[in-house]
Design a protein around this motif. Sequence first.
Motif, PDB file in Angstrom:
ATOM      1  N   GLY A 101      -7.123  -0.936 -18.695  1.00 28.30           N
ATOM      2  CA  GLY A 101      -5.739  -0.593 -18.989  1.00 28.30           C
ATOM      3  C   GLY A 101      -5.419   0.762 -18.390  1.00 28.30           C
ATOM      4  O   GLY A 101      -6.305   1.609 -18.228  1.00 28.30           O
ATOM      5  N   VAL A 102      -4.144   0.979 -18.043  1.00 36.98           N
ATOM      6  CA  VAL A 102      -3.752   2.223 -17.373  1.00 36.98           C
ATOM      7  C   VAL A 102      -2.346   2.624 -17.806  1.00 36.98           C
ATOM      8  O   VAL A 102      -1.526   1.766 -18.141  1.00 36.98           O
ATOM      9  N   GLY A 103      -2.074   3.925 -17.780  1.00 40.42           N
ATOM     10  CA  GLY A 103      -0.740   4.436 -18.035  1.00 40.42           C
ATOM     11  C   GLY A 103      -0.536   5.742 -17.290  1.00 40.42           C
ATOM     12  O   GLY A 103      -1.432   6.590 -17.243  1.00 40.42           O
ATOM     13  N   VAL A 104       0.646   5.902 -16.697  1.00 43.32           N
ATOM     14  CA  VAL A 104       1.015   7.121 -15.977  1.00 43.32           C
ATOM     15  C   VAL A 104       2.443   7.474 -16.397  1.00 43.32           C
ATOM     16  O   VAL A 104       3.292   6.581 -16.496  1.00 43.32           O
ATOM     17  N   ILE A 105       2.714   8.763 -16.623  1.00 45.56           N
ATOM     18  CA  ILE A 105       4.077   9.128 -17.015  1.00 45.56           C
ATOM     19  C   ILE A 105       5.038   8.874 -15.854  1.00 45.56           C
ATOM     20  O   ILE A 105       4.676   8.968 -14.689  1.00 45.56           O
ATOM     21  N   LYS A 106       6.253   8.531 -16.211  1.00 41.17           N
ATOM     22  CA  LYS A 106       7.263   8.084 -15.243  1.00 41.17           C
ATOM     23  C   LYS A 106       7.501   9.099 -14.123  1.00 41.17           C
ATOM     24  O   LYS A 106       7.715   8.725 -12.972  1.00 41.17           O
ATOM     25  N   GLU A 107       7.450  10.373 -14.456  1.00 36.79           N
ATOM     26  CA  GLU A 107       7.648  11.438 -13.466  1.00 36.79           C
ATOM     27  C   GLU A 107       6.692  11.304 -12.278  1.00 36.79           C
ATOM     28  O   GLU A 107       6.997  11.747 -11.177  1.00 36.79           O
ATOM     29  N   TYR A 108       5.526  10.665 -12.501  1.00 35.77           N
ATOM     30  CA  TYR A 108       4.505  10.563 -11.457  1.00 35.77           C
ATOM     31  C   TYR A 108       4.313   9.134 -10.940  1.00 35.77           C
ATOM     32  O   TYR A 108       3.353   8.853 -10.241  1.00 35.77           O
ATOM     33  N   GLY A 114      -1.996   5.773 -10.543  1.00 38.32           N
ATOM     34  CA  GLY A 114      -2.494   4.548 -11.171  1.00 38.32           C
ATOM     35  C   GLY A 114      -3.483   3.830 -10.273  1.00 38.32           C
ATOM     36  O   GLY A 114      -4.516   3.339 -10.729  1.00 38.32           O
ATOM     37  N   LYS A 115      -3.175   3.780  -8.983  1.00 39.35           N
ATOM     38  CA  LYS A 115      -4.072   3.137  -8.016  1.00 39.35           C
ATOM     39  C   LYS A 115      -5.410   3.858  -7.973  1.00 39.35           C
ATOM     40  O   LYS A 115      -6.477   3.217  -7.972  1.00 39.35           O
ATOM     41  N   GLN A 116      -5.392   5.179  -7.966  1.00 37.65           N
ATOM     42  CA  GLN A 116      -6.646   5.933  -7.926  1.00 37.65           C
ATOM     43  C   GLN A 116      -7.459   5.754  -9.204  1.00 37.65           C
ATOM     44  O   GLN A 116      -8.691   5.658  -9.152  1.00 37.65           O
ATOM     45  N   LEU A 117      -6.786   5.715 -10.341  1.00 36.59           N
ATOM     46  CA  LEU A 117      -7.496   5.461 -11.597  1.00 36.59           C
ATOM     47  C   LEU A 117      -8.174   4.091 -11.555  1.00 36.59           C
ATOM     48  O   LEU A 117      -9.336   3.949 -11.963  1.00 36.59           O
ATOM     49  N   LEU A 118      -7.469   3.096 -11.038  1.00 37.62           N
ATOM     50  CA  LEU A 118      -8.041   1.753 -10.939  1.00 37.62           C
ATOM     51  C   LEU A 118      -9.184   1.724  -9.931  1.00 37.62           C
ATOM     52  O   LEU A 118     -10.249   1.155 -10.203  1.00 37.62           O
TER      53      LEU A 118
END
Length: 181
Positions: A101-108, A114-118
């Motif tokens: 699962g992943v989440g990034v604040i809208k500003e970013y 998100g791609k790098q986290l994955l």
Amino acid sequence: MLITDNVKNTNNLTYTIRSAVEGDALALSELRLQIDGETENLDREPGEAFIDSEGFRSLIKADSESERNLFLVAETNGRLVGFSRCEGTDLKRFRHKVEFGVGVIKEYWGCGIGKQLLQQSISWADENGIKKMTLNVMEANESARKLYEKLGFEVEGILRNDKQLADGKYYNMLVMGRLNI
């Protein structure tokens, strides 16, 4: 499990993907609440299933000690802007897989965080003998779906009318998986 810090530079933005540490607990509690309020693509309304800083501290400690779990954060200029988590189980029949699962604040959004986290999570899974990663995504979330497909995930099933959003309509969820067998 813990990873080595990974510094990224994209679109004039420098950020670090690293393992969550117990000192991130309060920031993660606030970040999760913010993300839940910025999109309906995730499962929770703002404040639902709230995790306070003590809850995050416990979660981070357990994940850091587990070979089956990975908790990552994205940080820029001393501020957490995203996170991801892989959660496995010790049940023998399912030890080969984790849920992502992943989440990034809208500003970013659109910065590649998100791609790098994955990608970091995929590398960790491959290096640690994890054969399958799974996730759920709204069928209508085309940008996320395309990213997952680009990184090797395939649709394994459709959960029809599985999520009801603020507009009162029901939406399909896709079950996606990535095999490394």
